[in-house]
Design an enzyme around this catalytic site. Structure first.
Site, PDB file in Angstrom:
ATOM      1  N   SER A   1       0.863  -1.166   0.037  1.00  0.00           N
ATOM      2  CA  SER A   1       0.018  -0.016  -0.013  1.00  0.00           C
ATOM      3  C   SER A   1       0.933   1.035  -0.165  1.00  0.00           C
ATOM      4  O   SER A   1       2.180   1.184   0.373  1.00  0.00           O
ATOM      5  CB  SER A   1      -0.870   0.031   1.153  1.00  0.00           C
ATOM      6  OG  SER A   1      -1.596   1.145   1.503  1.00  0.00           O
TER       7      SER A   1
ATOM      8  N   TYR B   1      -2.935  -0.979  10.290  1.00  0.00           N
ATOM      9  CA  TYR B   1      -2.812  -1.349   8.854  1.00  0.00           C
ATOM     10  C   TYR B   1      -1.678  -1.005   8.284  1.00  0.00           C
ATOM     11  O   TYR B   1      -0.933  -1.785   7.635  1.00  0.00           O
ATOM     12  CB  TYR B   1      -4.297  -1.083   7.970  1.00  0.00           C
ATOM     13  CG  TYR B   1      -4.260  -1.201   6.657  1.00  0.00           C
ATOM     14  CD1 TYR B   1      -4.590  -2.530   6.161  1.00  0.00           C
ATOM     15  CD2 TYR B   1      -3.777  -0.241   5.699  1.00  0.00           C
ATOM     16  CE1 TYR B   1      -4.527  -2.749   4.691  1.00  0.00           C
ATOM     17  CE2 TYR B   1      -3.765  -0.659   4.355  1.00  0.00           C
ATOM     18  CZ  TYR B   1      -4.234  -1.793   4.021  1.00  0.00           C
ATOM     19  OH  TYR B   1      -4.082  -2.221   2.745  1.00  0.00           O
TER      20      TYR B   1
END
Length: 248
Positions: A140, A153
């Site tokens: 990400s 996360y």
């Protein structure tokens, strides 16, 4: 690397980025195997794809992972691309005393990091048998700098980025297995609804960028706005952190 006539396993392939990757690669003459926990979602996704096998399997369930590895070795001995895409995210603030951050972090690390290492380790012997093979780890933009709305996360994706780099270097001298890291920015999927996913790019863009990167053997795939954050991060990590979180 060849982008046709491959056999590709995509975890979390029934929706979002995983589904779009499955769709594009299946259209390009590859056989795709999609996994997920929800049988109904898998069946619905498979009905929209060609050259597909859907297998109900939870990356966090050790029995499921063992059964999956056994089936792949038996029924798909030609498997040569593993795409670790399944993910888990919790949206909360570290300042919220009721957030139960430790438990959320454990769940995210299990899905986004530990399960990837586990499945990869079990499938490496099969991938080593192929003339040409690849592992794709979906991280990400938050693997570069954390987003405050998804703090743990972000940490799990940073861990996966580190693992991906170590795995790539480990395999580079004595293996035909190539390791790619896919770094999407905000993407318009159900997965990202809570953090304004409707403002993100279409997941088909992520799939297309991955396809081109594999074809051209570009191992770090910075999709969309990730590229600009990465450039800023190289010159000023603190400014990159502020830039990413100014839109949160």
């Amino acid at each position: 690397m060849n982008t046709t006539n491959n056999t590709i396993l995509i975890t979390g392939g029934s929706a979002g980025i995983g589904f779009e990757i499955a769709k594009l690669f299946s259209q390009k003459g590859n056989h795709v195997i999609i996994t997920g926990r929800n049988a109904e979602k898998l069946e619905k996704a498979a009905a929209q794809l060609q050259h597909v096998t859907a297998i109900v399997s939870d990356v966090n369930n050790e029995a499921d992972v063992n059964i999956l590895a056994e089936r792949l070795n038996k029924d798909f001995p030609q498997l040569n691309i593993l795409i670790n895409n399944a993910g888990n995210v919790s949206v909360y603030s570290l300042l919220d005393n009721e957030a139960n951050a430790a438990e959320k972090a454990r769940e995210e690390m299990q899905t986004n990091y530990f399960s990837v290492i586990n499945l990869t380790e079990k499938l490496l012997p099969l991938l080593h048998k192929q003339k040409e093979a690849a592992i794709v780890n979906v991280t990400s933009i938050t693997a570069l700098v954390p987003a405050l709305s998804i703090p743990t996360y972000s940490a799990s994706k940073a861990a996966l980025r580190s693992y991906s780099q170590a795995l790539r270097l480990s395999l580079s001298k004595n293996s035909a297995i190539k390791v790619f890291e896919l770094l999407p920015p905000l993407v318009n999927t159900d997965f990202s609804k809570e953090i304004g996913g409707e403002k993100g790019i279409d997941p088909s863009v992520v799939a297309s960028d991955l396809f081109n990167a594999i074809q051209n053997e570009e191992y770090e795939v910075q999709v969309g706005g990730t590229a600009s954050i990465y450039k800023l991060f190289l010159s000023s990590p603190s400014q990159a952190l502020l830039a990413l979180n100014s839109v949160e």
